[in-house]
Enzyme design. Structure first.
Site, PDB file in Angstrom:
ATOM      1  N   ARG A   1       0.860  -1.200   0.000  1.00 36.98           N
ATOM      2  CA  ARG A   1       0.000   0.000   0.000  1.00 36.98           C
ATOM      3  C   ARG A   1       0.889   1.240   0.000  1.00 36.98           C
ATOM      4  O   ARG A   1       1.062   1.884  -1.019  1.00 36.98           O
ATOM      5  CB  ARG A   1      -0.958  -0.017   1.210  1.00 36.98           C
TER       6      ARG A   1
ATOM      7  N   HIS B   1       3.647   3.685  12.800  1.00 37.14           N
ATOM      8  CA  HIS B   1       3.899   3.696  11.356  1.00 37.14           C
ATOM      9  C   HIS B   1       4.958   4.774  11.096  1.00 37.14           C
ATOM     10  O   HIS B   1       4.683   5.962  11.269  1.00 37.14           O
ATOM     11  CB  HIS B   1       2.587   4.015  10.635  1.00 37.14           C
TER      12      HIS B   1
ATOM     13  N   CYS C   1       3.666   9.263   1.239  1.00 37.47           N
ATOM     14  CA  CYS C   1       2.368   9.812   0.861  1.00 37.47           C
ATOM     15  C   CYS C   1       2.557  10.827  -0.262  1.00 37.47           C
ATOM     16  O   CYS C   1       3.290  11.797  -0.107  1.00 37.47           O
ATOM     17  CB  CYS C   1       1.732  10.481   2.072  1.00 37.47           C
TER      18      CYS C   1
END
Ligand code: COA
Ligand code: ZN
Length: 318
Positions: A12, A206, A239
């Site tokens: 992901r 994370h 991101c």
């Protein structure tokens, strides 16, 4: 022996950072290779707008076709009700709902205010959440690419807010930009674990390795009581809506560090290095991590050897 649960997020966070579309077949092969390492949990894709992140558009297909061991726990990331509905339609049993603690990153990432995202979550979860396991991810819990350091009080307020909606869940505290320092990680998790941790509420970390602090931060989280840590094989990740953020902490670096400290991950290190090579191959210039720069023979020969013969209290190193 002490233990830590590693959650592999390359399929992901890793894949989403790659611009060129990775063929579905390649994604499936990598997911299967990562699963074969014995990693207990994996985040496989996300149900997000394909306009926002085209790379994730084949998540349902990957989930459908990957052959995974029954013992592997998997989840997908969702940012809104539509994502939750698509995840359920794909047969997913566990989701990670993401929102950001900082207003500007939440706007950049999901185009909502934090208040709107919480309201969306509350409504969607009450209507659609039954029977699903929840990981609730608080992005930018340490630092925001637009606002700088995130005040602890804001993170705590978000934790209290989600606990008013759901009482049994995992809360993922994310260092989206990789700018957190170990004392910051240790301090925040000490507060969270002490005040909110229980059998029903677990915290996970994370981390990103942008400033080479990823492993140190993961160890700091562990020392503060966190037992669930994310990593991405080959250090891929980031991101697309957080300028300057690079890859996740490499799973192989985390596994080496924890095993070397006498903390078991249950992962086959040799298989992990091979799987990480496959991950690196999809985006060689974006991959990172340290352990794979050491000769393979040396890395494998020295694997965990620091703990051999040490008294258990030293080996546990908790
Ligand atoms: N999955 C698939 N498609 C989705 C979706 C989802 N979860 N949510 C919205 N869409 C579609 C809508 O159907 C709509 O499609 P259309 O233009 O064909 O009608 C389009 O996306 C826009 O929908 P809208 O509700 O107006 O969303 P938006 O444009 O305000 O974007 C998000 C909001 C949350 C959907 C988008 O910003 C997003 O997906 N962000 C995720 C970012 C991310 O994954 N970041 C990295 C992980 S932290
Ligand atoms: Zn991330």
């Amino acid at each position: 022996m002490s233990q830590v649960t590693i959650v592999e997020v390359a399929p992901r966070d890793g894949f989403q950072s790659v611009k060129e579309f990775i063929p579905t077949e390649t994604k499936i092969k990598i997911v299967e290779a990562l699963a074969a390492t014995g990693v207990p949990r994996m985040e496989i894709g996300s149900f997000v707008s394909p306009k926002a992140i085209p790379q994730m558009a084949d998540t349902a297909e990957v989930l459908k076709r990957a052959r995974l061991p029954a013992t592997l726990r998997t989840h997908v990331l969702v940012p809104n009700r539509k994502g939750l509905e698509l995840a359920k339609a794909a047969g997913v049993k566990e989701v990670c709902w993401v929102l950001s603690v900082s207003e500007s990153h939440n706007q950049s990432n999901v185009r909502r205010s934090v208040d709107q995202s919480f309201a969306d979550f509350e409504e969607a979860w009450k209507e659609q959440g039954e029977g699903l396991k929840l990981r609730f991810a608080l992005a930018t819990s340490f630092d925001c690419p637009f606002e700088g350091r995130t005040p602890e009080a804001r993170v705590i307020a978000c934790v209290e807010r989600v606990l008013k909606i759901v009482d049994e869940l995992e809360i993922s505290i994310a260092d989206t930009t990789g700018r957190a320092a170990p004392n910051h990680v240790r301090g925040l998790f000490s507060t969270l674990v002490r005040n909110y941790g229980s059998d029903k509420v677990q915290f996970s970390f994370h981390g990103h390795d942008t400033y080479n602090l990823g492993v140190a931060n993961a160890i700091a989280a562990y020392e503060a009581g966190v037992r669930i840590i994310d990593g991405a094989a080959a250090g891929l990740g980031g991101c697309p809506f957080a300028p300057g953020a690079t890859g996740n902490t490499a799973t192989e670096d985390l596994v080496f560090a924890f095993e070397h400290m006498g903390i078991s991950t249950g992962i086959d290190f040799a298989k992990l290095l091979e799987a990480a090579d496959m991950v690196q191959a999809v985006a060689p210039s974006q991959a990172g991590g340290r352990v794979r720069t050491v000769s393979r023979q040396r890395a494998l020969a020295g694997f965990g050897e620091n703990t051999r013969g040490l008294p258990p209290e030293v080996a546990a190193c908790a």
